[in-house]
Design an enzyme around this catalytic site. Structure first.
Site, short mmCIF file in Angstrom:
data_model
loop_
_atom_site.label_atom_id
_atom_site.label_comp_id
_atom_site.label_asym_id
_atom_site.label_seq_id
_atom_site.Cartn_x
_atom_site.Cartn_y
_atom_site.Cartn_z
N GLU A 103 -7.18 -7.69 4.60
CA GLU A 103 -7.47 -8.63 5.70
C GLU A 103 -8.98 -8.70 5.94
O GLU A 103 -9.53 -9.76 6.20
CB GLU A 103 -6.72 -8.19 6.96
CG GLU A 103 -5.21 -8.40 6.82
CD GLU A 103 -4.43 -7.90 8.01
OE1 GLU A 103 -4.51 -6.69 8.28
OE2 GLU A 103 -3.76 -8.70 8.67
N GLU A 123 2.13 -3.87 4.78
CA GLU A 123 2.51 -3.50 6.15
C GLU A 123 4.02 -3.50 6.37
O GLU A 123 4.55 -2.67 7.11
CB GLU A 123 1.86 -4.45 7.17
CG GLU A 123 0.39 -4.19 7.40
CD GLU A 123 -0.52 -4.90 6.40
OE1 GLU A 123 -0.04 -5.29 5.32
OE2 GLU A 123 -1.72 -5.06 6.71
C1 LIG Z 1 -2.71 -2.47 15.66
C2 LIG Z 1 -2.60 -2.27 14.22
C3 LIG Z 1 -3.81 -2.75 13.55
C4 LIG Z 1 -3.94 -2.95 12.29
C5 LIG Z 1 -2.91 -2.86 11.33
C6 LIG Z 1 -3.26 -2.95 10.04
C7 LIG Z 1 -2.24 -2.87 9.07
C8 LIG Z 1 -2.51 -1.85 7.99
O1 LIG Z 1 -3.49 -1.85 7.34
S1 LIG Z 1 -1.28 -0.73 7.83
C9 LIG Z 1 -1.80 0.18 6.40
C10 LIG Z 1 -1.56 -0.61 5.16
N1 LIG Z 1 -1.91 0.17 4.01
C11 LIG Z 1 -1.01 0.79 3.29
O2 LIG Z 1 0.18 0.73 3.51
C12 LIG Z 1 -1.55 1.61 2.13
C13 LIG Z 1 -1.00 3.00 2.19
N2 LIG Z 1 -1.54 3.82 1.13
C14 LIG Z 1 -1.16 3.73 -0.15
O3 LIG Z 1 -0.41 2.88 -0.57
C15 LIG Z 1 -1.68 4.78 -1.07
O4 LIG Z 1 -2.00 5.90 -0.32
C16 LIG Z 1 -2.94 4.33 -1.86
C17 LIG Z 1 -4.00 3.77 -0.96
C18 LIG Z 1 -2.51 3.31 -2.91
C19 LIG Z 1 -3.52 5.56 -2.60
O5 LIG Z 1 -2.51 6.13 -3.41
P1 LIG Z 1 -2.75 7.54 -4.14
O6 LIG Z 1 -4.04 7.52 -4.84
O7 LIG Z 1 -1.51 7.81 -4.92
O8 LIG Z 1 -2.91 8.60 -2.98
P2 LIG Z 1 -1.91 9.02 -1.84
O9 LIG Z 1 -1.39 10.38 -2.15
O10 LIG Z 1 -0.92 7.97 -1.58
O11 LIG Z 1 -2.87 9.08 -0.59
C20 LIG Z 1 -3.94 10.03 -0.53
C21 LIG Z 1 -4.07 10.52 0.89
O12 LIG Z 1 -4.47 9.44 1.70
C22 LIG Z 1 -3.57 9.27 2.80
N3 LIG Z 1 -3.50 7.83 3.09
C23 LIG Z 1 -3.33 6.83 2.24
N4 LIG Z 1 -3.38 5.65 2.86
C24 LIG Z 1 -3.61 5.93 4.16
C25 LIG Z 1 -3.77 5.11 5.32
N5 LIG Z 1 -3.74 3.77 5.25
N6 LIG Z 1 -3.98 5.74 6.48
C26 LIG Z 1 -4.03 7.08 6.57
N7 LIG Z 1 -3.88 7.91 5.49
C27 LIG Z 1 -3.68 7.33 4.32
C28 LIG Z 1 -2.25 9.82 2.27
O13 LIG Z 1 -1.40 10.19 3.29
C29 LIG Z 1 -2.74 11.00 1.45
O14 LIG Z 1 -3.07 12.04 2.33
P3 LIG Z 1 -2.15 13.33 2.44
O15 LIG Z 1 -2.87 14.25 3.33
O16 LIG Z 1 -1.96 13.82 1.04
O17 LIG Z 1 -0.87 12.83 3.05
#
Ligand SMILES: CC/C=C\C=C\CC(=O)SCCNC(=O)CCNC(=O)[C@H](O)C(C)(C)COP(=O)(O)OP(=O)(O)OC[C@H]1O[C@@H](n2cnc3c(N)ncnc32)[C@H](O)[C@@H]1OP(=O)(O)O
Length: 717
Positions: A103, A123
């Site tokens: 976005e 999302e």
């Molecule tokens: C009022 C609301 C306002 C705004 C709303 C906005 C909408 C959004 O943006 S919602 C979020 C949308 N994004 C996602 O769904 C992406 C989620 N993440 C992923 O798909 C994957 O993590 C990846 C980015 C593709 C990376 O994959 P990979 O390299 O396999 O690593 P992971 O093991 O998945 O992740 C590593 C580590 O990062 C943490 N993490 C990933 N994304 C997020 C995030 N968006 N927020 C917080 N943390 C995130 C994940 O949990 C892992 O950490 P751990 O400690 O190992 O759990």
């Protein structure tokens, strides 16, 4: 945070810096707003590039912040300010631009992506919708139909496809930031009006698009609400001016944001990641245990399971020796493996990878592999014989794995000279499709063996969960009780249709009786025979509906004896138009059989409502989940939930059985189990588990605190 620098004197470079995925936490949002304003104010700066550090543009909003009150500048005005700016802003996308990350990029005037980057609005998979303008800007960029598909599914799009869809303006194999900087300089002075997506007119969507999509989604979503809200938001983009569409997007998001479904899906996201951090009773854990590389693997047995495992290994680029002693089975297995690989190749426009498989009838060919997965049928004597031979044939450092759904891994390990190299790898059928893998550690399994099996699972694209050794491990141990309760409900007056309808309304893709018809009633029949519950091993001195000292329903055994094995014989719990038919119809013959059965055993049919179906089936399964946690067979509730969501069709938007128990309220689950246990004292597993009682005594803490009440995990038979 976000870093700011000036390049070539006139380019303002803003780098998102919040490892590991540069999520848009409140600090990052604050920093971006500040740096953008600074660049726009600076008269020397003529254009701006936004990128992410460490090869990742942005993984979206910081999901961890959703659980608390959101602070810091909201995304919408921040993105609007970028779009409204008078200096061109270019997004340099490496790694991923997901959710709020995309976005943000859509608010920029141009987008340059690395060819390996992926973009998407996932999302919906978190129970939300893209509420920072994503539902309004993406349709204005790609047209309504593609945007609707991407937003309602959350599909990740690879850069080349993103280019075709118009989501990005250029794809590069060079250094993306450098290309974006040059690009930004080249567009200085050009009009930005057309580049502001909020100002673009939308062309009319095809007739009936929203109605058709809504109908499909309602059928597919199994009660999930976010995909429906996504359709409504995109419809607003197609029918309302931008500002009114944004208002609609915001209102829809407000309803989703605090919903139980969003909480469940976000819990699932983190649960899936937490299971990768496994630990063993001896203190070994993923943080300190190193996996060994698997270059050559072998699969023994080319039945349905073996074939699927071979395909999974080949897809991961691992060379495989596929071994089968039965000549006919070898021939059929080979044909089917090659057919799947050829279909894969067609789909991806690539050469088939059949050259990675060597088919053989000789066990001696396995002498040089790094890891063996034995996948013959569930017969302990046969498996022991194979493991004895493997122990002599395979090189000393080869791992020996068994694909079993219930058998004792320690008993198998004991016949080898290397019990520390033995682990269970419980795949789910069809193994090349299903995501779940239970990695079963035995008493002697080394941390290296567990780490290697877990790592291999990851390489195969599976969600792998390490579990202790007990009959049925986690998934099947819980499932057994769920199935039994469903059979008891038939004895008491329900029909398969009533039970299945309640479960499907809850969100299961298929009710338990339809699943049973699909997999074949003989599967459970074999297991019950093996366990001495039916067939030759039964103690016939017990009353007919009692086995091994407790209530037993012989209904399924009686159907098997009649040859009603499910879809393959055109009759089971339902009727099918022909053997192999897929469309279940209520079977009047089965209904009459149930009436006769009840009358034979003096059972009075009563009306059973949906609540009772759900409570009896789900609470008994949940209660066993608590026993499993108490026994240390699973190391936390997340492990149980991930297994159920990825292997047993539990609806993702309900988080998993343990999360569901937390949502329903532990005291209610306890109270209902006590009630049913009193009503059915001959069903011992309805007695509430000590762990459930302990949690309730301690004020029903939220699921994230349950681990504090658990003993250390251990293997247990
Ligand atoms: C009022 C609301 C306002 C705004 C709303 C906005 C909408 C959004 O943006 S919602 C979020 C949308 N994004 C996602 O769904 C992406 C989620 N993440 C992923 O798909 C994957 O993590 C990846 C980015 C593709 C990376 O994959 P990979 O390299 O396999 O690593 P992971 O093991 O998945 O992740 C590593 C580590 O990062 C943490 N993490 C990933 N994304 C997020 C995030 N968006 N927020 C917080 N943390 C995130 C994940 O949990 C892992 O950490 P751990 O400690 O190992 O759990």
């Amino acid at each position: 945070m976000a870093k700011y620098s000036r390049l070539h004197g006139s380019v303002g470079l803003i780098s998102l810096a919040n490892p590991p995925v540069n999520a848009l936490s409140s600090v990052v949002r604050h920093a971006i707003s500040e740096k953008v304003a600074k660049a726009f104010r600076d008269p020397e700066v003529t254009c701006v590039v936004i990128c992410g550090e460490n090869g990742v543009f942005c993984g979206g909003a910081d999901i961890r912040e959703f659980a608390s009150t959101m602070r810091g500048p909201p995304l919408v005005p921040m993105i609007d300010a970028i779009e409204e700016g008078e200096k061109p802003v270019v997004a340099a996308i490496e790694g991923v631009a997901f959710g709020g990350g995309l976005e943000l990029a859509l608010g920029c005037h141009y987008r340059i992506a690395h060819y390996k980057a992926r973009v998407g609005l996932p999302e919906v998979t978190l129970g939300l919708l893209p509420a920072a303008g994503g539902t309004q800007r993406l349709p204005r960029l790609t047209g309504v139909a593609p945007a609707l598909q991407l937003i309602t599914t959350g599909r990740h799009v690879a850069a080349p496809e993103a280019l075709k869809l118009g989501i990005v303006d250029q794809v590069t194999e060079q250094n993306t930031v450098e290309v974006a900087v040059q690009f930004a300089k080249s567009v200085v002075g050009q009009a930005l009006h057309n580049r502001r997506l909020s100002l673009r007119q939308l062309s009319c969507p095809p007739d009936g698009l929203f109605e058709e999509t809504m109908a499909q989604i309602k059928q597919r979503a199994r009660g999930a609400v976010a995909p429906i809200a996504c359709v409504q938001a995109v419809k607003a983009a197609a029918t309302l001016p931008f500002k009114a569409g944004m208002d609609k997007e915001r209102d829809l998001m407000a309803t989703l944001f605090n919903s139980g479904q969003a909480k469940a899906l976000q819990y699932s996201f983190f649960a899936q990641r937490s299971v990768a951090k496994w630990n063993l009773p001896n203190g070994a854990h993923s943080g300190i245990s190193k996996a060994r590389a698997v270059h050559r693997a072998a699969v023994i047995g080319l039945g349905t399971m073996g074939r699927g495992i071979v395909v999974s290994l080949v897809r991961a680029g691992i060379s495989v020796i596929a071994m089968e002693t039965n000549e006919k089975q070898l021939h059929t297995g080979k044909k089917m493996v090659i057919a799947i690989l050829e279909k894969d190749a067609q789909k991806h426009n690539a050469a088939p990878r059949a050259d990675l498989v060597h088919f053989t009838e000789r066990l001696s060919d396995l002498s040089n592999v790094d890891l063996v997965i034995e996948a013959v049928y569930e017969d302990m004597v046969l498996k022991k014989d194979i493991f004895k031979q493997l122990s002599m044939i395979c090189k000393p450092d080869a791992f020996l794995c068994t694909n079993t759904s219930a058998l004792n891994v320690d008993e198998l390990a004991a016949v080898t000279g290397r019990p520390e190299m033995v682990v269970g790898m419980h795949f789910f059928a069809p193994a090349h499709v299903m995501k779940l893998l239970e990695v079963v550690y035995g008493q002697h399994s080394s941390p290296e063996a567990v780490a290697t099996a877990m790592q291999l699972g990851k390489r195969l694209g599976k969600v792998s969960v390490a579990v202790g050794n007990c009959p049925g491990f986690v998934g099947n141990r819980m499932m057994k009780l769920y199935v039994e309760q469903a059979h008891f409900l038939l004895e008491e007056g329900a029909t398969p249709e009533q039970v299945d309808e309640a479960l499907e309304e809850f969100g299961f893709a298929m009710g338990i009786f339809k699943v049973s018809d699909l997999s074949g009633l003989d599967v459970g029949w074999r297991v019950r025979k093996e366990a001495g519950l039916t067939g030759a091993g039964v103690d016939w001195k017990e009353p007919p509906r009692r086995r091994q000292g407790r209530r037993y329903s012989p209904l399924a055994d009686l159907l098997c004896e009649k040859g009603h094995l499910g879809q393959k014989t055109s009759r089971g719990w339902y009727l099918y138009e022909k053997p192999g038919g897929r469309d279940p119809k209520p079977d009047q013959g089965l209904h009459s059989f149930l009436v006769e059965y009840r009358s034979k055993y003096g059972l009075k049919a009563r009306r059973i409502d949906k609540d009772e179906v759900l409570e009896r089936c789900l609470f008994s399964l949940i209660n066993e989940g608590f026993c499993i946690l108490d026994d240390g067979i699973a190391s936390g509730p997340e492990d149980v939930d991930v297994i159920y969501v990825h292997g047993y069709g539990w609806p993702r938007h309900r988080g998993g059985p343990m999360f569901y128990a937390d949502m329903v309220g532990l005291s209610k689950v306890l109270e209902r189990l006590e009630f049913y246990h009193q009503a059915h004292p001959d069903v011992p597993y309805l007695k509430p588990s000590p762990l459930l009682r302990k949690l309730v005594r301690n004020g029903s803490p939220p699921i994230r605190e349950w681990r504090e009440f658990l003993k250390r995990p251990h293997s247990h038979l």
